[in-house]
Scaffold this motif. Structure first.
Motif, PDB file in Angstrom:
ATOM      1  N   ASN A  54     -81.748  10.642 -35.910  1.00 10.66           N
ATOM      2  CA  ASN A  54     -81.372   9.605 -36.862  1.00 10.66           C
ATOM      3  C   ASN A  54     -81.464   8.193 -36.315  1.00 10.66           C
ATOM      4  O   ASN A  54     -81.589   7.247 -37.056  1.00 10.66           O
ATOM      5  CB  ASN A  54     -79.919   9.839 -37.316  1.00 10.66           C
ATOM      6  N   GLN A  79     -92.023  11.930 -41.148  1.00  9.55           N
ATOM      7  CA  GLN A  79     -90.987  12.937 -40.924  1.00  9.55           C
ATOM      8  C   GLN A  79     -89.577  12.433 -41.252  1.00  9.55           C
ATOM      9  O   GLN A  79     -88.605  13.176 -41.138  1.00  9.55           O
ATOM     10  CB  GLN A  79     -91.017  13.396 -39.459  1.00  9.55           C
ATOM     11  N   THR A  80     -89.443  11.165 -41.640  1.00  9.00           N
ATOM     12  CA  THR A  80     -88.122  10.617 -41.956  1.00  9.00           C
ATOM     13  C   THR A  80     -87.517  11.340 -43.154  1.00  9.00           C
ATOM     14  O   THR A  80     -88.192  11.553 -44.171  1.00  9.00           O
ATOM     15  CB  THR A  80     -88.227   9.113 -42.257  1.00  9.00           C
ATOM     16  N   THR A  81     -86.247  11.689 -43.046  1.00 12.42           N
ATOM     17  CA  THR A  81     -85.570  12.426 -44.119  1.00 12.42           C
ATOM     18  C   THR A  81     -84.560  11.526 -44.835  1.00 12.42           C
ATOM     19  O   THR A  81     -84.178  10.463 -44.337  1.00 12.42           O
ATOM     20  CB  THR A  81     -84.816  13.636 -43.546  1.00 12.42           C
ATOM     21  N   GLN A 138     -81.499  12.200 -45.244  1.00 16.39           N
ATOM     22  CA  GLN A 138     -80.252  12.180 -44.485  1.00 16.39           C
ATOM     23  C   GLN A 138     -80.285  11.131 -43.374  1.00 16.39           C
ATOM     24  O   GLN A 138     -79.270  10.504 -43.074  1.00 16.39           O
ATOM     25  CB  GLN A 138     -79.977  13.563 -43.893  1.00 16.39           C
ATOM     26  N   GLN A 139     -81.454  10.933 -42.770  1.00 22.60           N
ATOM     27  CA  GLN A 139     -81.571   9.916 -41.728  1.00 22.60           C
ATOM     28  C   GLN A 139     -81.360   8.515 -42.303  1.00 22.60           C
ATOM     29  O   GLN A 139     -80.718   7.662 -41.692  1.00 22.60           O
ATOM     30  CB  GLN A 139     -82.934  10.021 -41.050  1.00 22.60           C
TER      31      GLN A 139
END
Length: 594
Positions: free
Chosen positions: A383, A414-416, A418-419
């Motif tokens: 994160n 790839q960033t989500t 949630q991050q």
């Protein structure tokens, strides 16, 4: 305490809280600060144009009446005698401004919200008048020239609202609007405000607590439209109708200052951090007015009685905290916090033993951010690489740049979600650290800050409190109450009615606290903060790329030497070019002669 009571709860005090997203009325048992009943109604913020935030004053007044009536009905259902009610107090979101007609009692336009940015052009004009000196008025009112304070909102309304001319106009923040209506409105309503709300208008002299003629002249605001300034704890008037008719209104405070009082930070050197829609830190400086050189505001902390001493504070203002989370959830449709304790655990559910299990371990008071750091190495794209700077309406403390805009850094494929959500929580903590650093610079001779007292709705998230302790490097103490502002308003009313003393309040009314201590090593903390500062610098200079700059870029594509020629003053370019031509001709003649 004194005075007879008709029930086991003793004297009762009602508190009206008009916030950014809701209005509520709480009824306290004064002897132990127990909330006996409460009713809450939502408030709708309107945004007819980009950057505009406004409220319907008529709707606010309607919600006030509903909240008070329903709370009283609840009290009757509990078989508690309403005759034990001795006073009502008022606390409110500050700076939100209302303009109304004294003769009809009707608002002349919607109330302009505290985070509204429609006055940016007006602020730019004022800054041009004073040659860009943002702190031009700060020595008198304690505030920089910025669009969040009431004076520029009033000036905008007087300039742009039709039908103002020829009317007996009243200006007030939400406390003034509430008290004026509660005490009768057009039938003898009291037009007043308290020193804490007045200190946020840019029109009050901090030293003498009166409207300053020079400030009014600067903004071209007539003094006769302004409310009378009173202390935070005295009887202003009496409720004129409804189930609480005849009950005195005995306290009035801005919500952040009320939270300072409710958390009993009444001595010099104590610090509070209230985290709701925005986040505000107040540092009690007692009777000293400190003129900050590092972006903090000088403001009135409280004055608990007409003859009581005036306490001042340094304040750091962060406009977007909870509103950042709401923006992610409402506008970007990112997953929010779905469990009641406010942790991110449920946001990461799905993989047994994965991030959800990890996060659940850090949502308690004994959690370790360092452990979280070591465990994240097991997962790709931790994160920490995503940075969100939520400068949605400019950047307040410590820069006061109204043209700054929010940005999101470090995105990859790839960033989500949630991050990004986690980066929003981190942004709250990084901004708090910026305020703490400004405070350290301004108060070098004061003892170092090692603890801050947290309050507000977001302080109920253990996850956030632990991150804040880790990223700021200070201990966090959170009293177990979600309404410190209402508690402070209740105390002020109790003092005014002489049913409470400060000693009695300390002995009987202070709630237990949760403690959070830093668990992240200082080098890692500082490294993350340096990355944050780099990201903030990009946001602060967002306005430096204008349409003119874009046209220059296009011109450079057509003419590679365009930027070189533009960097030379025109006169020098012409003279030097002519001189070179003459010199070339002379050299050519000499060569021909030889």
């Amino acid at each position: 305490m004194n005075g007879p009571s008709r029930s086991k709860f003793g004297p009762l005090v009602g508190v009206l809280n008009v916030g950014h997203s809701n209005c509520k009325f709480l009824i306290y048992a004064a002897r132990n600060a127990e909330v006996l009943t409460c009713h809450e109604e939502p408030l709708e913020a309107h945004s007819p144009q980009s950057g505009w935030v406004e409220f319907d004053p008529a709707e606010i007044w309607d919600r006030i009446r509903v909240c008070m009536e329903r709370a009283v009905q609840n009290l009757e259902l509990l078989e508690i005698d309403l005759r034990d009610m001795v006073a009502v107090g008022v606390c409110n979101q500050r700076e939100t401004s209302v303009l109304w007609d004294r003769a009809t009692g009707e608002a002349l336009c919607n109330a302009v919200g505290w985070c509204d940015t429609r006055t940016s052009g007006l602020v730019a004009g004022l800054l041009a008048r004073v040659k860009g000196k943002i702190n031009f008025l700060k020595a008198v009112c304690g505030l920089p020239l910025a669009n969040c304070f009431s004076a520029v909102k009033v000036r905008w309304m007087l300039d742009n609202v039709q039908g103002v001319e020829g009317k007996e106009v009243c200006f007030g923040t939400l406390d003034s609007w509430a008290v004026w209506n509660l005490t009768g409105g057009v039938n003898g309503g009291i037009h007043m405000t308290d020193v804490t709300n007045a200190s946020r208008t840019m029109l009050m002299n901090l030293a003498d607590l009166q409207w300053d003629a020079r400030l009014c002249h600067f903004f071209k605001i007539p003094k006769e439209i302004l409310p009378q300034i009173r202390s935070c704890a005295e009887i202003y008037g009496y409720i004129s109708e409804g189930p609480l008719r005849g009950i005195p209104i005995a306290s009035c405070m801005g919500d952040q200052q009320a939270a300072l009082v409710g958390q009993m930070c009444l001595s010099a050197g104590q610090l509070t951090c209230n985290v709701d829609e925005g986040s505000f830190l107040l540092f009690n400086t007692a009777q000293e007015i400190i003129d900050s050189d590092n972006g903090l505001l000088s403001t009135v902390a409280f004055k608990l009685g007409p003859k009581a001493k005036t306490f001042y504070a340094l304040e750091g203002a962060i406009p977007h905290a909870g509103s950042t989370l709401s923006w992610l959830q409402d506008n970007l449709k990112l997953p929010g916090d779905s469990n009641q304790n406010g942790s991110l655990t449920q946001s990461f559910l799905g993989d047994p033993g994965g991030p959800s299990a990890l996060l659940s371990s850090i949502c308690s008071m004994s959690s370790s951010f360092g452990a979280f750091q070591s465990e994240t190495g097991k997962f790709k794209n931790p994160n920490y690489e995503v940075i969100l700077v939520p400068a949605f309406s400019g950047y307040y403390t410590p820069y006061w740049r109204y043209k700054a805009r929010g940005m999101l850094f470090g995105l990859t494929l790839q960033t989500t979600a949630q991050q990004i959500l986690f980066s929003a929580y981190e942004s709250i903590c990084f901004q708090v650290r910026e305020v703490l650093e400004s405070l350290t610079k301004d108060c070098r001779t004061w003892p170092a800050v090692t603890k801050l007292v947290a309050g507000g709705d977001l302080s109920e998230k253990p996850f956030l409190m632990q991150i804040m302790a880790d990223l700021c490097g200070v201990a966090i103490e959170r009293p177990q109450t979600s309404t410190p502002a209402c508690l402070g308003t209740m105390l002020a009313a109790g003092l005014a009615m002489e049913i409470l003393t400060l000693d009695e309040f300390r002995a009987c009314c202070i709630p237990p606290t949760d403690q959070y201590t830093p668990a992240l090593n200082s080098s890692h903390r500082d490294m993350k903060f340096r990355k944050w500062k780099i990201a903030v610098d990009r946001c602060l200079n967002f306005d430096s790329v204008s349409e003119t700059d874009l046209s220059k870029f296009q011109q450079e594509e057509l003419d590679p030497e365009y930027s070189v020629r533009c960097s030379i003053p025109g006169g020098i370019y012409l003279i030097s070019s002519f001189a070179l031509i003459v010199l070339a001709q002379i050299l050519q003649q000499n060569r021909s002669a030889s």
